[in-house]
Write an enzyme that holds these catalytic residues in place. Structure first.
Site, PDB file in Angstrom:
ATOM      1  N   ASN A 164       4.036   6.423   0.960  1.00 48.40           N
ATOM      2  CA  ASN A 164       5.145   6.232  -0.131  1.00 48.40           C
ATOM      3  C   ASN A 164       4.189   5.614  -1.023  1.00 48.40           C
ATOM      4  O   ASN A 164       3.639   4.450  -1.198  1.00 48.40           O
ATOM      5  CB  ASN A 164       5.860   5.812   0.013  1.00 48.40           C
ATOM      6  CG  ASN A 164       7.112   5.240  -1.426  1.00 48.40           C
ATOM      7  OD1 ASN A 164       7.178   5.129  -2.748  1.00 48.40           O
ATOM      8  ND2 ASN A 164       8.317   5.994  -0.758  1.00 48.40           N
ATOM      9  N   THR A 208      15.496  -1.943  -4.025  1.00 45.21           N
ATOM     10  CA  THR A 208      14.781  -0.846  -2.710  1.00 45.21           C
ATOM     11  C   THR A 208      15.714  -0.219  -2.639  1.00 45.21           C
ATOM     12  O   THR A 208      17.543  -0.578  -2.294  1.00 45.21           O
ATOM     13  CB  THR A 208      14.186  -1.953  -2.062  1.00 45.21           C
ATOM     14  OG1 THR A 208      13.549  -0.119  -1.211  1.00 45.21           O
ATOM     15  CG2 THR A 208      15.667  -2.555  -0.644  1.00 45.21           C
ATOM     16  N   HIS A 240      11.907   3.452   5.671  1.00 45.92           N
ATOM     17  CA  HIS A 240      12.317   1.921   5.221  1.00 45.92           C
ATOM     18  C   HIS A 240      11.948   0.592   6.625  1.00 45.92           C
ATOM     19  O   HIS A 240      12.623   0.838   7.206  1.00 45.92           O
ATOM     20  CB  HIS A 240      13.824   2.158   4.924  1.00 45.92           C
ATOM     21  CG  HIS A 240      13.801   0.479   4.398  1.00 45.92           C
ATOM     22  ND1 HIS A 240      13.808   1.113   2.735  1.00 45.92           N
ATOM     23  CD2 HIS A 240      14.200  -0.232   4.309  1.00 45.92           C
ATOM     24  CE1 HIS A 240      14.446  -0.200   2.259  1.00 45.92           C
ATOM     25  NE2 HIS A 240      14.438  -0.702   2.566  1.00 45.92           N
ATOM     26  N   ASP A 241      10.800   0.236   6.042  1.00 47.32           N
ATOM     27  CA  ASP A 241      10.828  -1.166   6.529  1.00 47.32           C
ATOM     28  C   ASP A 241      10.053  -0.574   8.322  1.00 47.32           C
ATOM     29  O   ASP A 241       9.481  -2.061   9.157  1.00 47.32           O
ATOM     30  CB  ASP A 241      11.625  -1.826   7.123  1.00 47.32           C
ATOM     31  CG  ASP A 241      12.595  -3.078   6.038  1.00 47.32           C
ATOM     32  OD1 ASP A 241      11.063  -2.615   4.675  1.00 47.32           O
ATOM     33  OD2 ASP A 241      13.434  -3.525   6.044  1.00 47.32           O
ATOM     34  N   ARG A 298      12.998   6.493 -10.047  1.00 49.72           N
ATOM     35  CA  ARG A 298      13.775   6.254 -10.788  1.00 49.72           C
ATOM     36  C   ARG A 298      13.559   6.003 -12.001  1.00 49.72           C
ATOM     37  O   ARG A 298      13.306   6.280 -12.632  1.00 49.72           O
ATOM     38  CB  ARG A 298      14.418   4.454 -10.188  1.00 49.72           C
ATOM     39  CG  ARG A 298      13.941   4.336  -8.678  1.00 49.72           C
ATOM     40  CD  ARG A 298      14.121   2.423  -8.070  1.00 49.72           C
ATOM     41  NE  ARG A 298      13.847   2.235  -7.103  1.00 49.72           N
ATOM     42  CZ  ARG A 298      14.589   2.804  -6.177  1.00 49.72           C
ATOM     43  NH1 ARG A 298      16.210   2.744  -6.374  1.00 49.72           N
ATOM     44  NH2 ARG A 298      14.727   2.397  -4.689  1.00 49.72           N
ATOM     45  N   HIS A 306       8.273   2.350 -11.688  1.00 51.40           N
ATOM     46  CA  HIS A 306       7.096   1.569 -11.009  1.00 51.40           C
ATOM     47  C   HIS A 306       6.206   3.811 -11.135  1.00 51.40           C
ATOM     48  O   HIS A 306       5.389   4.091 -12.356  1.00 51.40           O
ATOM     49  CB  HIS A 306       6.988   2.302  -9.304  1.00 51.40           C
ATOM     50  CG  HIS A 306       8.396   1.984  -8.786  1.00 51.40           C
ATOM     51  ND1 HIS A 306       9.138   3.014  -8.692  1.00 51.40           N
ATOM     52  CD2 HIS A 306       9.316   0.710  -7.730  1.00 51.40           C
ATOM     53  CE1 HIS A 306      10.271   3.156  -7.897  1.00 51.40           C
ATOM     54  NE2 HIS A 306      10.232   2.246  -7.716  1.00 51.40           N
ATOM     55  N   GLU A 333      12.085  11.711  -3.532  1.00 50.94           N
ATOM     56  CA  GLU A 333      12.527  10.928  -3.358  1.00 50.94           C
ATOM     57  C   GLU A 333      13.746  11.074  -4.679  1.00 50.94           C
ATOM     58  O   GLU A 333      13.106  10.429  -5.436  1.00 50.94           O
ATOM     59  CB  GLU A 333      12.510   9.737  -2.592  1.00 50.94           C
ATOM     60  CG  GLU A 333      12.073   9.701  -1.416  1.00 50.94           C
ATOM     61  CD  GLU A 333      12.267   8.749  -0.649  1.00 50.94           C
ATOM     62  OE1 GLU A 333      12.076   8.744   0.763  1.00 50.94           O
ATOM     63  OE2 GLU A 333      11.474   7.559  -1.018  1.00 50.94           O
ATOM     64  N   ARG A 357       0.251  -3.638 -15.908  1.00 49.16           N
ATOM     65  CA  ARG A 357      -1.177  -4.529 -16.360  1.00 49.16           C
ATOM     66  C   ARG A 357      -1.250  -2.797 -17.567  1.00 49.16           C
ATOM     67  O   ARG A 357      -2.464  -3.403 -18.696  1.00 49.16           O
ATOM     68  CB  ARG A 357      -2.689  -4.518 -15.784  1.00 49.16           C
ATOM     69  CG  ARG A 357      -2.909  -5.672 -15.139  1.00 49.16           C
ATOM     70  CD  ARG A 357      -2.721  -7.166 -15.634  1.00 49.16           C
ATOM     71  NE  ARG A 357      -4.028  -6.467 -16.733  1.00 49.16           N
ATOM     72  CZ  ARG A 357      -4.968  -7.398 -16.336  1.00 49.16           C
ATOM     73  NH1 ARG A 357      -5.124  -8.318 -15.502  1.00 49.16           N
ATOM     74  NH2 ARG A 357      -5.881  -7.312 -17.224  1.00 49.16           N
ATOM     75  N   GLY A 368       5.746   3.641   2.811  1.00 47.55           N
ATOM     76  CA  GLY A 368       5.517   2.424   1.135  1.00 47.55           C
ATOM     77  C   GLY A 368       5.008   1.890   1.389  1.00 47.55           C
ATOM     78  O   GLY A 368       3.637   1.087   1.667  1.00 47.55           O
ATOM     79  N   HIS A 369       5.551   0.271   1.037  1.00 44.96           N
ATOM     80  CA  HIS A 369       5.892  -1.330   1.288  1.00 44.96           C
ATOM     81  C   HIS A 369       4.582  -1.065   2.733  1.00 44.96           C
ATOM     82  O   HIS A 369       3.582  -2.613   2.212  1.00 44.96           O
ATOM     83  CB  HIS A 369       6.822  -1.882   1.007  1.00 44.96           C
ATOM     84  CG  HIS A 369       6.866  -3.220   0.730  1.00 44.96           C
ATOM     85  ND1 HIS A 369       6.581  -3.881  -0.162  1.00 44.96           N
ATOM     86  CD2 HIS A 369       6.771  -4.470   1.483  1.00 44.96           C
ATOM     87  CE1 HIS A 369       6.546  -4.924  -0.645  1.00 44.96           C
ATOM     88  NE2 HIS A 369       6.444  -5.758   0.857  1.00 44.96           N
ATOM     89  N   HIS A 424       9.552   7.936  -4.963  1.00 43.81           N
ATOM     90  CA  HIS A 424      10.662   7.877  -5.421  1.00 43.81           C
ATOM     91  C   HIS A 424      10.449   7.050  -6.885  1.00 43.81           C
ATOM     92  O   HIS A 424      10.670   6.165  -7.311  1.00 43.81           O
ATOM     93  CB  HIS A 424      11.317   6.830  -4.580  1.00 43.81           C
ATOM     94  CG  HIS A 424      12.442   6.493  -4.822  1.00 43.81           C
ATOM     95  ND1 HIS A 424      13.269   6.266  -3.499  1.00 43.81           N
ATOM     96  CD2 HIS A 424      14.062   6.584  -5.515  1.00 43.81           C
ATOM     97  CE1 HIS A 424      14.950   6.014  -3.908  1.00 43.81           C
ATOM     98  NE2 HIS A 424      14.313   6.270  -4.890  1.00 43.81           N
TER      99      HIS A 424
END
Length: 238
Positions: free
Chosen positions: A7, A100, A191-192, A45, A50, A70, A18, A214-215, A43
């Site tokens: 992700n 999230t 997720h996580d 939104r 992002h 997603e 920036r 991703g994160h 993903h």
């Protein structure tokens, strides 16, 4: 071997902070695939804080592995997916102001809505997946929507694992994956998940087809390097 889909939302977040085009999202996606990842996930939104909708259109031309989009199936999102025609669309019930994703679908309550949306995507040859909790009722409800796959929401697993309760944390997911497979659906997860907890999760879910990360992956890359981290994730999925 379960596939790794990266992700790249966090890369877009850094770029947007920036203005301009640094880091270059398209180059990052290309590099990640060259490093061995089998998919790219985004993903978008509604506020485009992002990933931008135009990013989805631009990425279509550089993603040569699996492209997974997603999002909450509002009209704008549905129109985007039908235009881009990714490999897979993952439906997530997140509110517009959610930081999230934080819950899976109630597949019983929203069965008719999900079935209608999924039918439209499948008629356009787009593989479908829906974000669900590791709950047998929600897994069984997912079958009636016609989805090809489910994506297990793994936050509670990650939390339990971090507290040392490995077996208890993974058990609901192993059971959910086994049930989904028995009912004819493929199993994704996300997720996580991170370098610390992924290997054990993969070992306990032999039917796992894909993880979307991703994160953690982007954060770990700040210290270890993107190419190295992608290779480390692939090793844990083998």
């Amino acid at each position: 071997m379960a596939k790794l889909s990266v992700n790249i939302n966090k890369i877009a977040t850094l770029r947007n902070s920036r203005g301009g085009n640094v880091p270059d999202l398209l180059k990052a996606a290309t590099d990640i695939q060259d490093f061995g990842a089998e998919g790219i996930t985004i993903h978008p939104r509604p506020d485009e804080r992002h990933i931008r909708y135009q990013d989805a259109r631009d990425l279509k031309h550089v993603v040569h592995t699996e492209f997974n989009i997603e999002g909450n199936p509002v009209k704008k999102f549905i129109d985007l997916v039908l235009e881009v025609k990714p490999t897979q669309v993952t439906l997530v019930p997140d509110a517009e102001d959610a930081i999230t994703s934080n819950a899976g679908w109630d597949t019983v309550k929203h069965r008719d809505f999900l079935r209608e949306v999924i039918s439209e995507f499948k008629s356009n040859n787009i593989r479908t997946s829906i974000f669900v909790d590791a709950d047998s009722a929600m897994i069984e409800g997912a079958v009636a929507t016609g989805t090809d796959r489910i994506e297990l929401y793994t936050e509670s697993y990650a939390l339990g694992y971090s507290r040392g309760a490995h077996e208890a944390a993974v058990q609901p997911y192993a059971e959910a994956a086994a049930l989904a497979t028995k009912l004819g659906m493929g199993v994704n997860a996300g997720h996580d998940l991170n370098l610390e907890n992924l290997r054990y999760f993969r070992q306990q879910l032999p039917s796992l087809l894909e993880v979307s990360i991703g994160h953690a992956l982007i954060s770990e890359s700040l210290y270890l390097g993107l190419e190295n981290v992608v290779q480390m994730y692939l090793e844990r999925l083998r």
